[in-house]
Scaffold this motif. Structure first.
Motif, mmCIF file in Angstrom:
data_model
loop_
_atom_site.group_PDB
_atom_site.id
_atom_site.type_symbol
_atom_site.label_atom_id
_atom_site.label_comp_id
_atom_site.label_asym_id
_atom_site.label_seq_id
_atom_site.Cartn_x
_atom_site.Cartn_y
_atom_site.Cartn_z
ATOM 1 N N PHE A 1 -3.324 -9.499 -7.683
ATOM 2 C CA PHE A 1 -2.544 -9.104 -6.514
ATOM 3 C C PHE A 1 -2.286 -7.604 -6.440
ATOM 4 N N VAL A 2 -2.084 -6.975 -7.581
ATOM 5 C CA VAL A 2 -1.687 -5.566 -7.601
ATOM 6 C C VAL A 2 -2.836 -4.646 -7.202
ATOM 7 N N SER A 3 -4.060 -5.064 -7.469
ATOM 8 C CA SER A 3 -5.195 -4.159 -7.301
ATOM 9 C C SER A 3 -5.536 -3.881 -5.844
ATOM 10 N N THR A 4 -5.377 -4.871 -4.963
ATOM 11 C CA THR A 4 -5.742 -4.645 -3.562
ATOM 12 C C THR A 4 -4.981 -3.470 -2.947
ATOM 13 N N PRO A 5 -3.645 -3.442 -3.010
ATOM 14 C CA PRO A 5 -2.953 -2.259 -2.457
ATOM 15 C C PRO A 5 -3.292 -0.981 -3.209
ATOM 16 N N ALA A 6 -3.588 -1.077 -4.500
ATOM 17 C CA ALA A 6 -3.958 0.115 -5.264
ATOM 18 C C ALA A 6 -5.264 0.706 -4.743
ATOM 19 N N TYR A 7 -6.246 -0.146 -4.486
ATOM 20 C CA TYR A 7 -7.530 0.342 -3.971
ATOM 21 C C TYR A 7 -7.363 0.976 -2.589
ATOM 22 N N ARG B 1 -17.214 -14.725 -12.106
ATOM 23 C CA ARG B 1 -17.091 -14.839 -10.656
ATOM 24 C C ARG B 1 -15.959 -13.923 -10.201
ATOM 25 N N PRO B 2 -16.254 -12.826 -9.508
ATOM 26 C CA PRO B 2 -15.219 -11.851 -9.149
ATOM 27 C C PRO B 2 -14.164 -12.436 -8.226
ATOM 28 N N GLY B 3 -12.948 -11.887 -8.332
ATOM 29 C CA GLY B 3 -11.865 -12.276 -7.452
ATOM 30 C C GLY B 3 -11.891 -11.479 -6.158
ATOM 31 N N LEU B 4 -10.984 -11.849 -5.243
ATOM 32 C CA LEU B 4 -10.968 -11.243 -3.916
ATOM 33 C C LEU B 4 -10.695 -9.744 -3.969
ATOM 34 N N ALA B 5 -9.758 -9.333 -4.828
ATOM 35 C CA ALA B 5 -9.386 -7.921 -4.869
ATOM 36 C C ALA B 5 -10.574 -7.043 -5.246
ATOM 37 N N ASN B 6 -11.311 -7.434 -6.264
ATOM 38 C CA ASN B 6 -12.439 -6.608 -6.690
ATOM 39 C C ASN B 6 -13.626 -6.696 -5.737
ATOM 40 N N LYS B 7 -13.768 -7.818 -5.047
ATOM 41 C CA LYS B 7 -14.805 -7.894 -4.009
ATOM 42 C C LYS B 7 -14.519 -6.888 -2.899
ATOM 43 N N LEU B 8 -13.240 -6.682 -2.597
ATOM 44 C CA LEU B 8 -12.866 -5.685 -1.600
ATOM 45 C C LEU B 8 -13.022 -4.274 -2.161
ATOM 46 N N GLY B 9 -12.476 -4.046 -3.337
ATOM 47 C CA GLY B 9 -12.440 -2.699 -3.896
ATOM 48 C C GLY B 9 -13.801 -2.119 -4.213
ATOM 49 N N VAL B 10 -14.784 -2.986 -4.491
ATOM 50 C CA VAL B 10 -16.104 -2.479 -4.873
ATOM 51 C C VAL B 10 -16.755 -1.694 -3.733
ATOM 52 N N ARG B 11 -16.287 -1.898 -2.497
ATOM 53 C CA ARG B 11 -16.840 -1.162 -1.359
ATOM 54 C C ARG B 11 -16.623 0.339 -1.495
ATOM 55 N N TRP B 12 -15.544 0.719 -2.189
ATOM 56 C CA TRP B 12 -15.197 2.139 -2.289
ATOM 57 C C TRP B 12 -15.231 2.642 -3.731
ATOM 58 N N ALA B 13 -15.631 1.821 -4.665
ATOM 59 C CA ALA B 13 -15.545 2.191 -6.078
ATOM 60 C C ALA B 13 -16.612 3.211 -6.462
ATOM 61 N N VAL C 1 0.842 -1.206 0.000
ATOM 62 C CA VAL C 1 0.000 0.000 0.000
ATOM 63 C C VAL C 1 0.876 1.254 0.000
ATOM 64 N N ALA C 2 1.952 1.220 0.759
ATOM 65 C CA ALA C 2 2.867 2.368 0.784
ATOM 66 C C ALA C 2 3.477 2.608 -0.591
ATOM 67 N N ALA C 3 3.864 1.528 -1.274
ATOM 68 C CA ALA C 3 4.437 1.670 -2.620
ATOM 69 C C ALA C 3 3.400 2.210 -3.599
ATOM 70 N N ALA C 4 2.164 1.760 -3.472
ATOM 71 C CA ALA C 4 1.106 2.250 -4.353
ATOM 72 C C ALA C 4 0.827 3.728 -4.091
ATOM 73 N N ARG C 5 0.868 4.118 -2.824
ATOM 74 C CA ARG C 5 0.634 5.541 -2.493
ATOM 75 C C ARG C 5 1.748 6.412 -3.064
ATOM 76 N N ILE C 6 2.975 5.936 -3.030
ATOM 77 C CA ILE C 6 4.085 6.685 -3.635
ATOM 78 C C ILE C 6 3.848 6.856 -5.140
ATOM 79 N N ALA C 7 3.356 5.776 -5.798
ATOM 80 C CA ALA C 7 3.079 5.865 -7.240
ATOM 81 C C ALA C 7 1.978 6.878 -7.527
ATOM 82 N N ILE C 8 0.947 6.911 -6.675
ATOM 83 C CA ILE C 8 -0.124 7.902 -6.845
ATOM 84 C C ILE C 8 0.443 9.310 -6.734
#
Length: 373
Positions: free
Chosen positions: A101-107, A125-137, A80-87
């Motif tokens: 794998f990449v999407s969870t820290p990005a979200y 059938r959605p994967g784990l990352a998108n099931k998590l990310g949809v909460r804030w999408a 998550v820290a690396a993704a925040r630096i990229a943002i």
């Protein structure tokens, strides 16, 4: 224009729609960059596409107790820290995730940064990352109708530019026969050759390879030309089978381990036997190809689900991995590639595929992104 950070790594099913959307956003004048790992397919494909890639650590999301589960909090915090630096480095005004794998820290990083999230889900059938990310999408796109993600709209699959361009060319009035003829001529085959493509993807598929090797003698004897894409490091047995054929029929059997230009392969094909990853289903229907889908028999069963809408529309059929024998392959190939009248099984599947396919998926996802910018 705006700056957009895209996240999708690991397999082609995540990377290709990410790259297709990146190309479309860049065509519209936006600045784009990508998040990825050094281990996934994106490490090769993103730089090859001329897109800047920011590296995040790979964070497996364990489904059962393991050492990875114990290390998850620390690993995820680092990613998550690396993704925040990229943002921050890119000045991103939105994050677009395609799962993996990449999407969870990005979200999680986008949420902390207070910038909007757009999600695209390729699979039924959605994967784990998108099931998590949809909460804030802010926006959610899905390849298939009925995908169980809240607020999802059907966009279809973003197609890579060469594949999309070919799909548009094949859809143009009277263009398909010319396109097919030119592709076959480039291979040294007759312009009207009935061509069966068999591919298990970049890694290959043992069942598809074995069935093709067992069927190629009968197929070529029946007049079917076969383009067999075996997967990397898996061409030895098919090449040995080719060597046993009479020279005139050996010329009808092409063996490649991998093809970087799938548009070339699709152009030459009359029908295809393949796995049913979401990207594959989207591409072969956009190519108007009768398809025998052989879903990957392991995992969470998503490949069978991915194929069902196309099959229900009449654009293909499903043969289970266990049922794909050489005899079945010969029978289905002959039915799909040798029929020449308008009511043949192959012709009916081609028409159904043309009606079912979505060609402008990249533009539809880019529209969702522009809605939140």
């Amino acid at each position: 224009m705006s700056s957009v950070l895209l996240a999708g790594g690991g397999s082609a099913g995540h990377v290709n729609p990410m790259l297709a959307t990146a190309h479309e956003l860049r065509r519209r004048g936006h600045d784009v960059a990508a998040l990825g790992t050094t281990e996934g397919l994106e490490a090769d494909l993103v730089p090859r596409a001329g897109i800047e890639m920011h590296v995040v650590p790979r964070v497996p999301m364990p489904r059962r107790p393991s050492g990875d589960l114990l290390r998850l909090p620390k690993n995820l915090k680092s990613a998550v820290a690396a993704a925040r630096i990229a943002i921050d480095d890119t000045g991103a005004q939105a994050v677009v995730g395609f799962g993996g794998f990449v999407s969870t820290p990005a979200y999680l990083a986008a949420r902390k940064a207070g910038i909007p999230i757009v999600i695209h889900e390729a699979n039924a059938r959605p994967g784990l990352a998108n099931k998590l990310g949809v909460r804030w999408a802010a926006r959610v796109g899905a390849t298939l109708p009925g995908t169980p993600l809240k607020g999802a709209v059907v966009t279809g699959m973003p197609l890579m530019p060469p594949v999309q361009a070919l799909a548009e060319q094949l859809a143009a009035v009277n263009q398909a026969p010319t396109v097919r003829a030119q592709a076959r001529d480039a291979l040294g085959w007759p312009a009207d050759a009935p061509v069966l493509v068999v591919t298990g993807g970049s890694q290959g598929a043992a069942s598809l390879n074995a069935a093709t090797v067992g069927a190629v003698d009968d197929l070529t004897a029946a007049g079917v030309y076969v383009w067999h894409i075996t997967g990397k490091g898996k061409s030895e047995v098919p090449e040995a089978a080719k060597a046993t054929l009479p020279p005139e029929r050996a010329a009808m059997y092409r063996v490649d381990e991998y093809c970087h230009d799938m548009a070339e392969v699709y152009s030459a094909a009359t029908a295809i036997v393949c796995r049913s990853g979401a990207g594959t289903v989207a591409e072969v229907t956009a190519m108007q190809l009768p398809a025998v889908f052989v879903p990957f028999p392991h995992g969470n069963g998503e490949q069978a689900l991915n194929a069902v809408p196309a099959v229900d529309a009449g654009a293909g059929e499903i043969v289970t991995d266990a049922d794909l024998t050489p005899a079945v392959l010969v029978a289905r190939a002959q039915a799909l590639v040798l029929g020449t009248d308008a009511e043949s099984e192959g012709a009916r599947m081609r028409r159904a595929a043309a009606e079912f396919a979505t060609v402008d998926g990249a533009a539809r996802v880019a529209d969702l992104v522009e809605e939140v910018l």
